[in-house]
Design a protein around this motif. Structure first.
Motif, PDB file in Angstrom:
ATOM      1  N   THR A  79      -3.256 -11.021  41.934  1.00  0.00           N
ATOM      2  CA  THR A  79      -4.064 -11.736  42.928  1.00  0.00           C
ATOM      3  C   THR A  79      -4.999 -12.717  42.252  1.00  0.00           C
ATOM      4  OG1 THR A  79      -3.981  -9.733  44.258  1.00  0.00           O
ATOM      5  CG2 THR A  79      -5.576 -11.395  44.899  1.00  0.00           C
ATOM      6  N   ALA A  80      -5.649 -12.238  41.192  1.00  0.00           N
ATOM      7  CA  ALA A  80      -6.602 -13.101  40.508  1.00  0.00           C
ATOM      8  C   ALA A  80      -5.933 -14.317  39.887  1.00  0.00           C
ATOM      9  CB  ALA A  80      -7.353 -12.303  39.443  1.00  0.00           C
ATOM     10  N   ILE A  81      -4.737 -14.114  39.350  1.00  0.00           N
ATOM     11  CA  ILE A  81      -4.022 -15.252  38.740  1.00  0.00           C
ATOM     12  C   ILE A  81      -3.760 -16.329  39.786  1.00  0.00           C
ATOM     13  CG2 ILE A  81      -1.833 -16.013  37.746  1.00  0.00           C
ATOM     14  CD1 ILE A  81      -1.591 -13.359  36.342  1.00  0.00           C
ATOM     15  N   VAL A  82      -3.256 -15.886  40.930  1.00  0.00           N
ATOM     16  CA  VAL A  82      -2.904 -16.858  41.963  1.00  0.00           C
ATOM     17  C   VAL A  82      -4.140 -17.587  42.462  1.00  0.00           C
ATOM     18  CG1 VAL A  82      -1.861 -17.147  44.213  1.00  0.00           C
ATOM     19  CG2 VAL A  82      -0.897 -15.512  42.605  1.00  0.00           C
ATOM     20  N   ILE A  83      -5.193 -16.811  42.698  1.00  0.00           N
ATOM     21  CA  ILE A  83      -6.433 -17.453  43.140  1.00  0.00           C
ATOM     22  C   ILE A  83      -6.904 -18.444  42.082  1.00  0.00           C
ATOM     23  CG2 ILE A  83      -8.880 -17.047  43.573  1.00  0.00           C
ATOM     24  CD1 ILE A  83      -8.126 -14.486  44.991  1.00  0.00           C
ATOM     25  N   GLY A  84      -6.848 -17.998  40.839  1.00  0.00           N
ATOM     26  CA  GLY A  84      -7.276 -18.864  39.754  1.00  0.00           C
ATOM     27  C   GLY A  84      -6.473 -20.150  39.708  1.00  0.00           C
ATOM     28  N   PHE A  85      -5.190 -20.029  39.984  1.00  0.00           N
ATOM     29  CA  PHE A  85      -4.356 -21.234  39.988  1.00  0.00           C
ATOM     30  C   PHE A  85      -4.819 -22.203  41.063  1.00  0.00           C
ATOM     31  CE2 PHE A  85      -0.812 -23.265  42.261  1.00  0.00           C
ATOM     32  CZ  PHE A  85      -0.527 -24.238  41.319  1.00  0.00           C
ATOM     33  N   GLY A  86      -5.028 -21.681  42.255  1.00  0.00           N
ATOM     34  CA  GLY A  86      -5.462 -22.551  43.355  1.00  0.00           C
ATOM     35  C   GLY A  86      -6.737 -23.287  42.984  1.00  0.00           C
ATOM     36  N   VAL A  87      -7.688 -22.529  42.457  1.00  0.00           N
ATOM     37  CA  VAL A  87      -8.968 -23.129  42.100  1.00  0.00           C
ATOM     38  C   VAL A  87      -8.790 -24.181  41.024  1.00  0.00           C
ATOM     39  CG1 VAL A  87     -11.195 -22.654  41.063  1.00  0.00           C
ATOM     40  CG2 VAL A  87     -10.265 -21.091  42.747  1.00  0.00           C
ATOM     41  N   GLN A  88      -7.944 -23.853  40.038  1.00  0.00           N
ATOM     42  CA  GLN A  88      -7.786 -24.785  38.938  1.00  0.00           C
ATOM     43  C   GLN A  88      -7.134 -26.096  39.388  1.00  0.00           C
ATOM     44  OE1 GLN A  88      -5.040 -24.028  35.622  1.00  0.00           O
ATOM     45  NE2 GLN A  88      -6.914 -23.749  34.459  1.00  0.00           N
ATOM     46  N   ALA A  89      -6.162 -25.972  40.289  1.00  0.00           N
ATOM     47  CA  ALA A  89      -5.517 -27.190  40.789  1.00  0.00           C
ATOM     48  C   ALA A  89      -6.544 -28.083  41.462  1.00  0.00           C
ATOM     49  CB  ALA A  89      -4.417 -26.810  41.775  1.00  0.00           C
ATOM     50  N   PHE A  90      -7.383 -27.461  42.277  1.00  0.00           N
ATOM     51  CA  PHE A  90      -8.404 -28.245  42.960  1.00  0.00           C
ATOM     52  C   PHE A  90      -9.364 -28.886  41.957  1.00  0.00           C
ATOM     53  CE2 PHE A  90     -12.674 -28.424  44.798  1.00  0.00           C
ATOM     54  CZ  PHE A  90     -12.440 -29.403  45.740  1.00  0.00           C
ATOM     55  N   LEU A  91      -9.733 -28.100  40.966  1.00  0.00           N
ATOM     56  CA  LEU A  91     -10.666 -28.577  39.958  1.00  0.00           C
ATOM     57  C   LEU A  91     -10.110 -29.794  39.221  1.00  0.00           C
ATOM     58  CD1 LEU A  91     -13.343 -27.368  39.224  1.00  0.00           C
ATOM     59  CD2 LEU A  91     -12.273 -26.214  37.330  1.00  0.00           C
ATOM     60  N   LEU A  92      -8.823 -29.728  38.918  1.00  0.00           N
ATOM     61  CA  LEU A  92      -8.197 -30.844  38.209  1.00  0.00           C
ATOM     62  C   LEU A  92      -8.252 -32.114  39.039  1.00  0.00           C
ATOM     63  CD1 LEU A  92      -5.125 -29.179  36.534  1.00  0.00           C
ATOM     64  CD2 LEU A  92      -6.847 -30.596  35.434  1.00  0.00           C
ATOM     65  N   VAL A  93      -7.986 -31.953  40.323  1.00  0.00           N
ATOM     66  CA  VAL A  93      -8.011 -33.147  41.163  1.00  0.00           C
ATOM     67  C   VAL A  93      -9.433 -33.658  41.316  1.00  0.00           C
ATOM     68  CG1 VAL A  93      -7.476 -34.011  43.447  1.00  0.00           C
ATOM     69  CG2 VAL A  93      -5.916 -32.450  42.312  1.00  0.00           C
ATOM     70  N   LEU A  94     -10.370 -32.715  41.347  1.00  0.00           N
ATOM     71  CA  LEU A  94     -11.777 -33.115  41.407  1.00  0.00           C
ATOM     72  C   LEU A  94     -12.125 -33.949  40.179  1.00  0.00           C
ATOM     73  CD1 LEU A  94     -14.366 -32.609  43.058  1.00  0.00           C
ATOM     74  CD2 LEU A  94     -14.855 -30.704  41.556  1.00  0.00           C
TER      75      LEU A  94
END
Lengths: 115, 135, 763, 495
Positions: A79-94
């Motif tokens: 669960t944490a990995i997937v959540i982390g992925f979502g956050v990281q993708a957003f962060l990259l676009v930010l």
């Protein structure tokens, strides 16, 4: 092996934090990614390590073999990995958006909202 | 990027990858796999079209707006949680059909849930990749 | 009684409707209330207090329990009586002002709060009204809100009162904790226990802070003259009968609870005396009519506080009479000042004189009031002064300074009465103004009434004043059965002091210009007073606030990160004890070579990232870390995790590359020493984490949950992959949240990329 | 019953999904959003009434008995928080119709605010530590997106700081969960409470507690971990700021309260003393920060921080009365703060600026707006008989009873400073004349006025309805301090 992984985890935290204290936005994101790895590993190790006996029930059996790994930390980490992925993708676009707007990667230049 | 080899390869690979992704989805309940990984494979199949034949073709192949897929996936997973409410059970309680459907082994709300995850992951990954490539 | 109060509370709203129909109509309300309270005099003085309780917030010990006794009745009558005059006056004074309605509303609200204050038997309810008077007076003082000065004065008054209010709040809570009750009547019953309690002094001081700020005692007196920025009728109301008397009221009210101790007398009486002197002296050097009145008010408040501080039956009686007298004449004089300003266009005494001819009625009113102020018989002012001297003389040696101060202050008061009445209305016209004139009926009736009352009450003190003050003394736990009030007390030391006062006053009046000229230079000392202290403390606090905020909220993200890391290290470090560290058991090194190699690769890749910083190579290194972690998962029986981590890592590397190609290669921006410092901090944090984890790992571990999962997955949950069953069944709720996060992230990416510049439009 | 407990999570989630499916039809989304928020309101109030009637209730999601599945638990405190969340969401949703604008609405504004509130309600109701993490992440990610949504430079700058520090909090929180599981072997909060009660290794538990405190402390904007808040809260659209201000930090405070009344009460001498120290420092730095501001929303941002200090103070004292004070304080601060922030949006819309210096004249122009400002502002400054006074009174009384005199002084001094800057705002924005070079630029639509006035009235409501509300808070505090009822509800005889 737990001891060695504990050292690895500490190392990941350390480097992650070090990267986050730099002025570059990219390094910041890289640092956060390391932090996520460290936390995931920590949960995994916290549930103790078992070699080669995944928590799978053989066809026809009722329970996984004795001494199989604790399935719960695995589920949590997943669960944490997937959540982390979502956050990281957003962060990259930010980060990308930030660079397009400000033409800089230097976090010290981003103080207009506070001064 | 529009090389012939890549697009041909894609045409060949695409059905295989999609099939594999469904396989991963189905077997997930008993062996390593599951909706998340399956969804990722399916999404990479579509992403491959994008890299070989361009964004428009990829969009066309997908047929749906990826954001809609995100919503649909959530809706599936959500619905699997709502169904037991109708039966008077708590949210997300697993309900199983008695009859075994061939191939799918057993059908129940957890399968629907996993299917939701699958669809959603396809939607999410493609939303990101499409949006990034449109820049 | 409740109905009367309810009406008063509703008044602001009523007035908003009626506001346009003039002040006279609105003045009916206080007038009716005045009559109502007048009607209560007989029952209260005869049969004792009347009380009524409404539950309000019993959970917190707050009730609306109203109680009318002699003390509160005096205040009620003053509040409504002067209120009637003031409200009627205001309607005419500001007839064409567009915000008249609001002012009337505030006045009525203020009156209602004041009534609530003096009627409450519940300490907390009293406090609620106390603060309400502060706030309504804030609105009143800042009435001319477009002027900077008005806003500043209003703020100053509110802050000083706010400071006192907060202390009072603490005092009130402390008091009710000590006494175990919030009812004042009940507390009086516990007075001995309270006075003996170790927290007595703290409670007393806190309450005194409240009373002193409200009643403008030194060193908090400066807000009162500042509050003169308000329109004259407002000043008349706030500073004669109401607001500033609240502190005196509080002291009088609590004297049976807290009084009768050396601390009470020793603190209150000297401060009162000092305030009295300072106020009178300052007033003497001023030239603005309103400012003079303001400072004499400060002086008289000091006198009142001093008398309450002396805390004998005589001094309390003197205080009560002085209170009434002062309210009557000071209210009148403020209103008269308003009329003078209205008519002559100035308040400077140098520019005023001989207005008697143009404003005969006003002159008459002013003279009556001034006589009372000067304490000349047969005015009520004379009676109060006699009582005052008598009670001070009763004190032993310690009373001598108080008596001396009183004589000086009264002498100055006498002279100033001359200034405001004789100097302005008699003598030569100093500055012939085009149209000085008597104001209309509404503006004259009020002052006339108030001044007249002072005269009548002086001539017939037994009529109303005697029973009232008697009842008030009873309320303050004195035995007032032999209490008697008379205009003529015979020739005694007090009378001698009165004569001395007159002589001193007359001398000061005639010699005023010379004294002012000679000592005027000293007036500059005022600059170093408490007002300066107030300004400085505001300035310094502001400067400090800015300094600290800029320091903390510097805008540098890296320092934020650093602070967060250090805080975590300190807080966690605080709790990791040395014996725990020693208890770390390093298990027999059960390792395989390939595992160690993998660990080294992960760590190495991470360290490399720290060195090479931001580039595609760093992303590749991150990939190595990710794949390494995936492999580690695989080695330790987590194939699902490995698979997921692998695919996620691939995807993130792709995203990283997609984003990074549009960014330039990053340079190293920090200096070497900064890097070393950061590395040390980061290493400490990482090391602590390792240590912490090792401590945890040294303990035996038994999962309370996993056995259940293992046993039930296949039979009950129809799945043989336990991890997957946890994800889609046991803890499906988590997964629901997880996919929601993914969905939101997708929306976020979409939103950020689709948004064109300038579309945000939020600022 | 089982339905009622999940409704606060599934209603906003379902609303979000529906709105997501109507991606291109903004007007439909608006309708869905308002209906969804109203439904949530009804569900939340029903939940509160039910809990008040029948005591703590819980439901096992997925129908596996506790502690194996995920338990949702509603005690009075949780239910009150859900009602508050629903209230803010409803107000902000309606307000958004007039204040947010097409640009944001077209990229998923409505789904996002509803997802965020779903996460928040989940956090208030969950009885599982890891599920709390997931709910936090749901909340956090949607707030990230909302924060950055306009895509302006200021927002991106704010968002980067906001995201970074909050992700650190998540990483710390996650690590703490891992360690906690590594010690206690369970994730269910009630189960943890029983396990840790018999735990001999108290120093180890303390360290883990500290880690949680730091993680939650960042989210709750506690000194010295609050930097993200003033750096970012004033940058997004006012509607978004309002929702954040009302709820986000409160989720952190909620978590602190839950953990440090239910799970970590073994060594209060250390943990709760640290909480008290942090409370005092948070109050003071927050209030000084606010005093130093010259812009409306930044001032309000710092104000949030100082109020967090009061909440922590009540938690640190850990008496029945202090917790009751905290519960009431929570309701007060969320409602009054929402009213004030919505108002700052209206003044900004009308004047086109939010710099105090450039505002002015509203007292003359709009008596209604003046009243709507004064009520919450004075309430927050603690002027009686408004709600903030009762809240402050209760906190001060609790501190006095606990003989924490330093805290009494701090709390009172902070009150005075609060009064100072609230009156300063009043003088600048209302009393002062409107600056000539900053004339009125627009009118605020009715949908912006409505929620603002409603929240103002609500502030009055909780002020004068203090007695029943404080009784409720009292009962909620009883449930918090007497952990047995909670533990029994979850572990014994569950549904």
């Amino acid at each position: 092996m737990e001891t060695i992984l504990a050292i690895v985890i500490g190392g990941l935290y350390g480097t992650g934090l070090y990267l986050m204290m730099r002025r570059s936005m990219v390094k910041l994101v890289l640092g956060l990614a390391l932090l996520a790895h460290a936390a995931n590993l920590l949960i995994f190790v916290g549930g103790r390590l078992v070699r080669g006996v995944p928590p799978l029930v053989a066809n026809g059996a009722i329970a996984p073999p004795d001494g199989s790994a604790d399935p719960l930390p695995q589920a949590l980490v997943l669960t944490a990995i997937v959540i982390g992925f979502g956050v990281q993708a957003f962060l990259l676009v930010l980060l990308k958006r930030g660079y397009t707007l400000m033409r800089t990667d230097d976090l010290d230049d981003m103080r207009t909202t506070e001064t | 990027m529009n090389s012939l080899i890549l697009s041909t390869a894609t045409r060949l690979l695409l059905p295989l990858m999609l099939l594999y992704s469904v396989f991963l989805l189905i077997r997930g309940h008993n062996e390593p796999g599951g909706g998340f990984v399956g969804g990722l494979v399916a999404a990479s199949a579509i992403a491959l079209i994008k890299f070989s034949s361009g964004l428009e073709r990829a969009r066309a192949a997908l047929r749906f707006d990826p954001i809609t897929l995100v919503g649909t996936g959530l809706l599936f997973a959500f619905a699997s949680g709502l169904l037991p409410l109708v039966a008077g059970m708590p949210f997300l309680t697993a309900l199983w059909w008695d009859q075994k459907i061939p191939v799918l082994l057993k059908a129940g709300t957890p399968v629907l849930f996993d299917l939701g995850v699958y669809v959603l992951v396809v939607g999410v990954v493609l939303t990101m990749i499409f949006a990034l490539s449109e820049e | 009684m409740i109905s009367g109060f309810a009406l008063a509370v509703a008044a602001p709203w009523l007035s908003r409707i009626a506001g346009k129909h003039g002040g006279n109509l609105l003045a009916m309300l206080p007038a009716v209330l005045f009559a109502y309270f007048l009607g209560l005099v007989q029952p209260v003085t005869g049969a004792g207090p009347i009380s009524e309780i409404t539950r309000w917030v019993p959970t917190l010990g707050v009730d609306l329990s109203f109680r009318v006794d002699g003390l509160s009745l005096i205040f009620c009558l003053l509040i409504t009586g002067v209120g009637t005059a003031v409200i009627a006056y205001t309607g005419a004074y500001l007839a064409s002002h567009e915000q008249l309605g609001r002012l009337q509303a505030y006045l009525l609200a203020f009156m209602a709060s004041m009534l609530g204050l003096v009627l409450s038997d519940n300490l907390l309810a009293l406090f609620v009204f106390w603060e309400l008077t502060a706030f309504t007076s804030y609105l009143l003082i800042g009435f001319k809100h477009h002027e900077d000065k008005s806003r500043g004065s209003a703020l100053q008054a509110m802050l000083v009162n706010g400071l006192g209010g907060l202390c009072l709040l603490a005092g009130v809570i402390l008091l009710s904790n000590i006494g175990g009750n919030t009812s004042i009547v009940a507390l009086i019953g516990q007075a001995d226990a309270i006075r003996a309690h170790p927290h007595y002094l703290a409670a007393l001081l806190l309450v005194l802070m409240g009373a002193f700020t409200k009643s403008a005692q030194f060193p908090f007196h400066f807000w009162l003259p500042g509050a003169m920025a308000a329109p004259s009728p407002v000043s008349a109301y706030l500073h004669s009968a109401t607001m500033v008397k609240a502190g005196v009221y509080l002291l009088a009210r609590l004297s049976p609870v807290l009084g009768m101790t050396p601390e009470w007398v020793g603190i209150i009486a000297p401060i009162g005396a000092l305030t009295m002197l300072i106020g009178a002296v300052m007033a003497f050097f001023l030239t603005d009519l309103k400012q003079i009145l303001a400072y004499t008010t400060v002086s008289m408040l000091g006198a009142l506080v001093m008398l309450v501080g002396i805390n004998t039956q005589e001094s309390m009686a003197a205080a009560m009479v002085l209170l009434i007298v002062h309210s009557l004449y000071k209210g009148t004089l403020f209103l008269v000042t308003g009329s003078v300003e209205h008519g002559a266009g100035t308040r400077e005494i140098g520019e005023l004189g001989g207005l008697r001819r143009a404003m005969p009625l006003t002159a008459a009113i002013a003279s009556i009031a001034a006589l009372s102020m000067a304490g000349v018989p047969p005015m009520l002012g004379f009676i109060s002064k006699e009582l005052w001297y008598e009670s001070s003389l009763q004190l032993a040696l310690g009373g001598i300074p108080l008596v001396a101060a009183s004589v000086v202050a009264n002498g100055l008061g006498f002279a100033l009465a001359g200034v405001v009445a004789y100097g302005v209305f008699f003598g030569k016209p100093a500055h012939p103004d085009p149209h000085p004139h008597d104001p209309n009926f509404a503006m004259s009736a009020g002052p006339l009434l108030l001044a007249g009352l002072g005269l009548v009450a002086g001539l017939f003190p037994g009529l109303l004043i005697e029973p009232l003050t008697g009842a008030a003394l009873t309320a303050m736990a004195f035995d007032a059965s032999h209490y008697h009030l008379a205009l003529w007390h015979g020739i005694n030391p007090a009378f001698a002091l009165s004569l001395l006062t007159f002589a001193l006053g007359a001398a000061l009046y005639t010699g005023r210009e010379r004294v002012v000229a000679n000592l005027g230079r000293l007036a500059g000392m005022g600059r170093y007073g408490p007002k300066r202290l107030y300004e400085l403390s505001i300035q310094k606090s502001l400067a400090y606030a800015r300094f600290q905020t800029n320091l903390l909220q510097s805008g540098y993200l890296r320092s934020y990160v650093m602070v967060v890391v250090l805080t975590s290290v300190v807080m966690v470090g605080l709790s990791v004890t040395w014996d725990k560290v020693q208890s770390i058991v390093v298990p027999a090194l059960d390792v395989r070579l390939h595992e160690v190699l993998l660990a080294v690769v992960i760590l190495g890749a991470a360290l490399m990232m720290a060195r090479i910083g931001a580039s595609l190579a760093a992303v590749a290194a991150l990939g190595v870390v990710g794949y390494g972690v995936a492999l580690m998962f695989y080695l330790f029986s987590a194939p699902d995790l490995a698979m997921t981590q692998l695919s996620v890592e691939t995807l993130s590397v792709i995203l990283f590359v997609l984003v990074l190609r549009s960014l330039p290669e990053a340079k190293s921006l920090s200096s070497r020493s900064t890097r070393i410092r950061d590395a040390l901090v980061a290493a400490t944090a990482g090391g602590l984490m390792t240590l912490f984890l090792l401590i945890v790992l040294s303990e035996p571990f038994q999962s309370r949950l996993s056995g259940y999962f293992n046993e039930n997955s296949a039979p009950l949950a129809n799945g043989r992959n336990v991890v997957n069953v946890i994800l889609v069944d046991y803890r499906a709720f988590d997964t629901m949240g997880e996919i929601t996060v993914l969905a939101v992230a997708a929306i976020g990416v979409y939103a950020l990329l689709k948004m064109r510049k300038g579309e945000g439009g939020s600022r | 019953m089982s339905l009622l407990l999940v409704l606060p999570v599934i209603i906003p989630l379902f609303t979000a999904i529906l709105a997501l499916l109507c991606w291109r039809h903004i007007n439909v989304q608006r309708g869905i959003a308002v209906v969804g928020a109203s439904c949530l309101m009804v569900a939340a109030v029903t939940l509160l009434l039910t809990i008040s009637d029948r005591g703590i209730q819980c439901v096992q999601v997925s129908n596996w008995q506790a502690p194996f599945g995920i338990t949702l638990v509603a005690d009075l405190f949780g239910a009150v928080m859900v009602v508050l969340a629903a209230t803010s969401l409803l107000a902000v949703t309606v307000y958004s119709l007039g204040s947010v604008g097409r640009a944001l609405e077209a990229v998923g504004y409505y789904p996002l605010i509803h997802v965020m509130v779903a996460g928040i309600c989940g956090a208030f109701l969950t009885g599982d530590v890891f599920n709390l993490y997931v709910c936090f992440e749901v909340t956090l990610v949607s707030s990230f997106v909302l924060m950055a949504m306009g895509g302006e430079r200021q927002q991106i700058e704010g968002a980067i700081k906001y995201v970074t520090l909050n992700l650190m909090a998540s990483a710390i929180f996650l690590a703490a969960i891992g360690l906690l599981y590594g010690v206690a072997g369970t994730l269910n909060m009630a189960d943890l409470a029983t396990v840790l009660a018999n735990e001999p290794r108290q120093t180890l538990v303390n360290s883990i507690a500290m880690l949680f405190m730091v993680g939650f402390g960042i989210k709750a904007a506690v000194f010295p971990l609050f930097f993200w808040l003033p750096a970012s809260y004033h940058t997004p659209n006012v509607a978004i700021t309002t929702l954040f201000a009302a709820l986000l930090t409160k989720v952190g405070v909620y978590a602190l309260i839950r953990f440090f009344t239910l799970i970590f009460v073994g060594d209060t001498g250390l943990t709760h003393t640290v909480l008290l120290v942090l409370a005092g420092l948070t109050m003071i730095t927050g209030v000084l920060g606010a005093v130093a501001q010259t812009e409306f929303r930044r001032l309000l941002s710092f104000h949030i921080i100082s109020q967090i200090g009061y909440l922590l103070l009540g938690l640190g004292l850990l008496t029945h009365f202090s917790l009751a004070a905290v519960v009431y304080f929570m309701g007060h601060v969320i409602i009054a703060k929402t009213a004030l922030l919505l108002l700052s949006g209206v003044t900004q819309r009308i004047s086109g600026t939010s710099e105090l210096k450039e505002l002015g004249g509203f007292y003359k122009e709009s008596p209604l707006l003046s009243v709507v400002f004064l009520v919450p502002a004075l309430s927050l400054a603690g002027i009686p008989p408004l709600s903030g006074f009762w809240a402050k009174f209760a906190v001060v009384k609790a501190s006095l009873e606990a003989e924490q005199y330093v805290m009494v002084v701090a709390a009172l001094a902070v009150g005075l400073f609060t009064l100072y800057y609230m009156l300063n705002v009043w003088a600048e924005v209302f009393w002062k004349d409107r600056p000539v070079d900053h004339p009125v630029v627009a009118k605020a639509p009715l949908v912006m006025w409505g929620p603002m006035v409603a929240m103002g009235i609500l502030t009055l409501g909780i002020s004068f309805g203090v007695d029943p509300l404080f009784q409720l808070a009292n009962r909620a505090a009883f449930q918090l301090i007497d952990r047995q009822e909670y533990i029994r509800a979850v572990l014994g005889g569950a549904l």
